[in-house]
Design a protein around this motif. Structure first.
Motif, PDB file in Angstrom:
ATOM      1  N   ALA A  48       0.841  -1.202   0.000  1.00  0.00           N
ATOM      2  CA  ALA A  48       0.000   0.000   0.000  1.00  0.00           C
ATOM      3  C   ALA A  48       0.879   1.257   0.000  1.00  0.00           C
ATOM      4  CB  ALA A  48      -0.943  -0.002   1.201  1.00  0.00           C
ATOM      5  N   ALA A  49       1.915   1.261   0.831  1.00  0.00           N
ATOM      6  CA  ALA A  49       2.807   2.423   0.902  1.00  0.00           C
ATOM      7  C   ALA A  49       3.484   2.661  -0.448  1.00  0.00           C
ATOM      8  CB  ALA A  49       3.847   2.226   2.002  1.00  0.00           C
ATOM      9  N   ALA A  50       3.946   1.601  -1.093  1.00  0.00           N
ATOM     10  CA  ALA A  50       4.603   1.733  -2.394  1.00  0.00           C
ATOM     11  C   ALA A  50       3.630   2.266  -3.450  1.00  0.00           C
ATOM     12  CB  ALA A  50       5.175   0.389  -2.833  1.00  0.00           C
ATOM     13  N   MET A  51       2.360   1.950  -3.295  1.00  0.00           N
ATOM     14  CA  MET A  51       1.328   2.420  -4.225  1.00  0.00           C
ATOM     15  C   MET A  51       0.872   3.846  -3.903  1.00  0.00           C
ATOM     16  SD  MET A  51      -0.935  -1.076  -4.318  1.00  0.00           S
ATOM     17  CE  MET A  51      -2.215  -0.446  -5.399  1.00  0.00           C
ATOM     18  N   GLY A  52       1.199   4.317  -2.706  1.00  0.00           N
ATOM     19  CA  GLY A  52       0.755   5.647  -2.286  1.00  0.00           C
ATOM     20  C   GLY A  52      -0.673   5.676  -1.783  1.00  0.00           C
ATOM     21  N   ILE A  53      -1.144   4.535  -1.264  1.00  0.00           N
ATOM     22  CA  ILE A  53      -2.515   4.438  -0.751  1.00  0.00           C
ATOM     23  C   ILE A  53      -2.495   3.955   0.687  1.00  0.00           C
ATOM     24  CG2 ILE A  53      -3.455   4.003  -3.060  1.00  0.00           C
ATOM     25  CD1 ILE A  53      -3.779   1.042  -2.290  1.00  0.00           C
ATOM     26  N   GLU A  54      -3.650   3.983   1.330  1.00  0.00           N
ATOM     27  CA  GLU A  54      -3.806   3.496   2.703  1.00  0.00           C
ATOM     28  C   GLU A  54      -4.723   2.284   2.696  1.00  0.00           C
ATOM     29  OE1 GLU A  54      -2.755   4.940   5.703  1.00  0.00           O
ATOM     30  OE2 GLU A  54      -1.630   6.479   4.631  1.00  0.00           O
ATOM     31  N   LEU A  55      -4.495   1.323   3.586  1.00  0.00           N
ATOM     32  CA  LEU A  55      -5.449   0.241   3.765  1.00  0.00           C
ATOM     33  C   LEU A  55      -6.748   0.835   4.297  1.00  0.00           C
ATOM     34  CD1 LEU A  55      -3.029  -1.758   3.563  1.00  0.00           C
ATOM     35  CD2 LEU A  55      -4.056  -3.004   5.452  1.00  0.00           C
ATOM     36  N   LEU A  56      -7.873   0.263   3.882  1.00  0.00           N
ATOM     37  CA  LEU A  56      -9.144   0.695   4.458  1.00  0.00           C
ATOM     38  C   LEU A  56      -9.151   0.361   5.941  1.00  0.00           C
ATOM     39  CD1 LEU A  56     -11.921  -0.475   1.931  1.00  0.00           C
ATOM     40  CD2 LEU A  56     -10.793   1.742   2.092  1.00  0.00           C
ATOM     41  N   THR A  57      -9.797   1.190   6.722  1.00  0.00           N
ATOM     42  CA  THR A  57     -10.041   0.877   8.123  1.00  0.00           C
ATOM     43  C   THR A  57     -11.302   0.015   8.183  1.00  0.00           C
ATOM     44  OG1 THR A  57     -11.471   2.779   8.461  1.00  0.00           O
ATOM     45  CG2 THR A  57      -9.091   3.111   8.860  1.00  0.00           C
ATOM     46  N   GLU A  58     -11.584  -0.557   9.332  1.00  0.00           N
ATOM     47  CA  GLU A  58     -12.825  -1.327   9.486  1.00  0.00           C
ATOM     48  C   GLU A  58     -14.030  -0.433   9.185  1.00  0.00           C
ATOM     49  OE1 GLU A  58     -15.588  -3.496  12.865  1.00  0.00           O
ATOM     50  OE2 GLU A  58     -13.475  -3.129  13.344  1.00  0.00           O
ATOM     51  N   GLU A  59     -14.008   0.784   9.664  1.00  0.00           N
ATOM     52  CA  GLU A  59     -15.124   1.709   9.427  1.00  0.00           C
ATOM     53  C   GLU A  59     -15.286   1.995   7.934  1.00  0.00           C
ATOM     54  OE1 GLU A  59     -16.517   6.271  10.577  1.00  0.00           O
ATOM     55  OE2 GLU A  59     -14.642   5.490  11.389  1.00  0.00           O
TER      56      GLU A  59
END
Length: 178
Positions: A104-115
């Protein structure tokens, strides 16, 4: 994929799934994207790995558009990964090729949170056959665990596993603010 092709794919998905972003206009989203090449690179990575990113919201305070991976199942190009680098390094044998946090970091994105995952599930039925790692609270991760979600029996479930585990049917979904 070229930026022109990517914008075309994003526009097509945006127009086919208006329930995900009621009241938003593609021309405004596109204008924002065209001025931010780094975010386009991230969206291209989401697309390339099978995430089918789409706009799911607009932050009126910051003016940012919010994209989530909206593929029916956990993105194919991001499966069979453990949760994070620590988990990857803890495996003695049969190590997966990568981990969700670093990818995710290499892609420049964040993992979704549970919410966020639960918000996504209000827009459709996702992960009926797969599951997705979600951002794990520090107290759970400190004890060696990580959490993931899926949808079964018309219900969103949150589960736990050792962070070092990985399965062919488990990947991760990301979010990006543009």
């Amino acid at each position: 994929m070229s930026n022109v092709a990517l914008l075309g794919a994003l526009q097509s998905r945006f127009e086919k799934n208006t329930n995900r972003h009621k009241g938003l206009e593609w021309t405004k989203v596109q204008a924002k994207l065209e001025t931010n090449t780094e975010k386009l690179r991230s969206l291209n990575e989401m697309e390339r790995t099978g995430g089918e990113p789409d706009v799911v919201g607009h932050d009126k305070k910051t003016g940012e558009y919010i994209f989530y991976d909206c593929s029916a199942e956990s993105p194919k190009g991001r499966r069979s990964v453990c949760y994070d680098r620590e988990a990857l390094e803890s495996r003695k044998e049969h190590k997966p090729e990568n981990n969700a946090i670093d990818m995710a970091a290499a892609m420049g994105i964040e993992l979704l949170t549970e919410e966020q995952y639960r918000e996504l599930q209000k827009l459709g039925n996702f992960d009926a056959k797969t599951s997705s790692w979600v951002k794990t609270p520090a107290n759970i991760r400190k004890l060696g665990g990580a959490i993931f979600c899926d949808r079964r029996y018309d219900t969103v479930f949150v589960y736990h596993n050792g962070a070092e585990s990985y399965y062919a049917a488990r990947g991760f979904r990301g979010s990006l603010r543009v």
